[in-house]
Design a protein around this motif. Structure first.
Motif, PDB file in Angstrom:
ATOM      1  N   ASP A 134     101.684  46.595  51.213  1.00 50.35           N
ATOM      2  CA  ASP A 134     100.416  46.000  50.798  1.00 50.35           C
ATOM      3  C   ASP A 134     100.247  44.596  51.382  1.00 50.35           C
ATOM      4  O   ASP A 134      99.147  44.223  51.800  1.00 50.35           O
ATOM      5  N   VAL A 135     101.330  43.816  51.419  1.00 49.02           N
ATOM      6  CA  VAL A 135     101.282  42.483  52.029  1.00 49.02           C
ATOM      7  C   VAL A 135     100.840  42.583  53.487  1.00 49.02           C
ATOM      8  O   VAL A 135      99.989  41.819  53.959  1.00 49.02           O
ATOM      9  N   LEU A 136     101.399  43.544  54.210  1.00 48.99           N
ATOM     10  CA  LEU A 136     101.054  43.717  55.617  1.00 48.99           C
ATOM     11  C   LEU A 136      99.633  44.227  55.788  1.00 48.99           C
ATOM     12  O   LEU A 136      98.875  43.731  56.640  1.00 48.99           O
ATOM     13  N   LEU A 137      99.265  45.217  54.993  1.00 46.11           N
ATOM     14  CA  LEU A 137      97.954  45.841  55.152  1.00 46.11           C
ATOM     15  C   LEU A 137      96.826  44.893  54.784  1.00 46.11           C
ATOM     16  O   LEU A 137      95.780  44.861  55.445  1.00 46.11           O
ATOM     17  N   ARG A 138      97.021  44.097  53.727  1.00 45.94           N
ATOM     18  CA  ARG A 138      95.970  43.174  53.273  1.00 45.94           C
ATOM     19  C   ARG A 138      96.073  41.809  53.940  1.00 45.94           C
ATOM     20  O   ARG A 138      95.235  40.953  53.686  1.00 45.94           O
ATOM     21  N   ARG A 139      97.111  41.607  54.751  1.00 49.00           N
ATOM     22  CA  ARG A 139      97.332  40.330  55.435  1.00 49.00           C
ATOM     23  C   ARG A 139      97.265  39.179  54.444  1.00 49.00           C
ATOM     24  O   ARG A 139      96.398  38.314  54.505  1.00 49.00           O
ATOM     25  N   ARG A 140      98.227  39.171  53.531  1.00 55.40           N
ATOM     26  CA  ARG A 140      98.231  38.183  52.459  1.00 55.40           C
ATOM     27  C   ARG A 140      99.642  37.670  52.208  1.00 55.40           C
ATOM     28  O   ARG A 140     100.617  38.214  52.726  1.00 55.40           O
ATOM     29  N   LYS A 141      99.737  36.622  51.416  1.00 50.25           N
ATOM     30  CA  LYS A 141     101.016  36.102  50.959  1.00 50.25           C
ATOM     31  C   LYS A 141     101.454  36.858  49.705  1.00 50.25           C
ATOM     32  O   LYS A 141     100.638  37.492  49.022  1.00 50.25           O
TER      33      LYS A 141
END
Length: 337
Positions: free
Chosen positions: A107-114
């Motif tokens: 999810d971190v990778l897919l949403r490009r988030r911290k």
């Protein structure tokens, strides 16, 4: 829905999810992504009764993902969890540690988030179960494979002329007086700083705002798993084969290492990403999967809107359910246009 909490309250959402175990039968509606599938598989694994999982029908328990964040709804109560992955809401155990890490980091990778504060808390607890945290480069598997392979396999960050190019990746390592066997841990501080400078300089070519923070961060490892590579591998496998295989992996966690090997096999062939906008879609010339291509495009400031990503395959085009309103899973071919 009642009692919607506007401030993120993942702990309350976790309690809400656990209360659903009192049901004799349970229907769960989820978004189509690996984090949500892993959540529903873990829920099914420990539920004493029958569980139905759907991507469309109304259910007692519903997971929602939107632009402003995620929420969990159960029997009239909806709790906002902010950016936190749904997988992070379930009990953390050694047996389920790998799938939970896979859910969070996909999810971190897919949403490009911290990582969210809640996820940081979960990962702090995971250190008691054997997870290792260290400040390191955001390149995959640098503890396990030689540095040039780690650079070669890197998709996030996607380093122009190095990612997907084993010749240039090895050339960079040799410029640091290394060779094909050199690991990241072999570099002294001076060589590491030189490598950081080279990586950031390459990233600036496609993203003028790139800084050291884009290539170095807290990294998490468990046994042979690198959480970044693990997250990427489940994105790839669900994109190409569909959600049932992730259910199988939650029940038999050794499959997650198979996913890592499949991803490495794909990347080891070399890869590039050339994109064009054709009508209402992005068309990419690449041997990656649609979601992996999407992750690369996002880093270059492209694919920000809802247009689907298609890969060109000869005279045909291929996408996946993540981008299309389709009941099919895995790669979906479209030979129109």
């Amino acid at each position: 829905m009642e009692n919607f909490l506007r401030d993120p309250a993942p702990e309350e959402a976790s309690k809400l999810v656990l209360s659903a175990y009192a049901e004799k039968t349970l229907c769960v509606k989820i978004p189509y992504d690996p984090d949500s599938v892993i959540f529903s598989a873990l829920l099914t694994k420990y539920f004493n009764g029958e569980v139905a999982v759907t991507f469309s029908s109304d259910c007692q328990l519903t997971l929602n993902k939107g632009d402003i964040g995620n929420s969990v709804a159960y029997r009239g109560v909806e709790v906002f969890v902010g950016s936190s992955a749904f997988s992070s809401l379930l009990p953390l155990t050694v047996e389920d540690l790998v799938p939970i890490l896979a859910g969070i980091f996909s999810d971190v990778l897919l949403r490009r988030r911290k990582l969210s504060d809640w996820e940081q808390r979960i990962l702090n607890n995971a250190e008691n179960l054997g997870v290792i945290r260290e400040k390191g480069l955001k390149i995959p598997a640098y503890r396990e494979v030689p540095l040039f392979l780690s650079l070669f396999y890197s998709l996030d960050p996607f380093v122009p002329d190095i990612s997907g190019n084993p010749v240039n990746a090895l050339k960079l390592v040799k410029e640091l007086n290394g060779n094909e066997f050199t690991k990241l841990s072999d570099l002294d501080e001076s060589k590491l700083n030189t490598l950081l400078f080279r990586l950031v300089s390459s990233l600036v070519k496609v993203n003028p705002k790139a800084t050291r923070e884009d290539v170095i961060d807290d990294r998490y490892f468990y046994n042979n798993y690198d959480s970044l590579e693990l997250g990427m591998s489940v994105l790839y496998v669900m994109d190409t084969q569909g959600s049932p295989i992730l259910f199988d992996a939650v029940m038999n966690t050794s499959l997650f290492w198979t996913f890592v090997e499949w991803l490495r096999g794909l990347l080891s062939r070399g890869f590039n990403v050339q994109v064009s906008e054709e009508g209402n879609r992005y068309v990419v010339d690449s041997n990656l999967s649609p979601i992996l291509a999407y992750i690369v495009l996002r880093q270059a400031g492209k694919a920000k809107d809802r247009r689907p990503v298609y890969l060109r395959r000869g005279e045909k085009f291929v996408s996946s359910r993540f981008f299309l309103n389709s009941p099919e899973e895995g790669l979906i071919y479209d030979d129109k246009d």
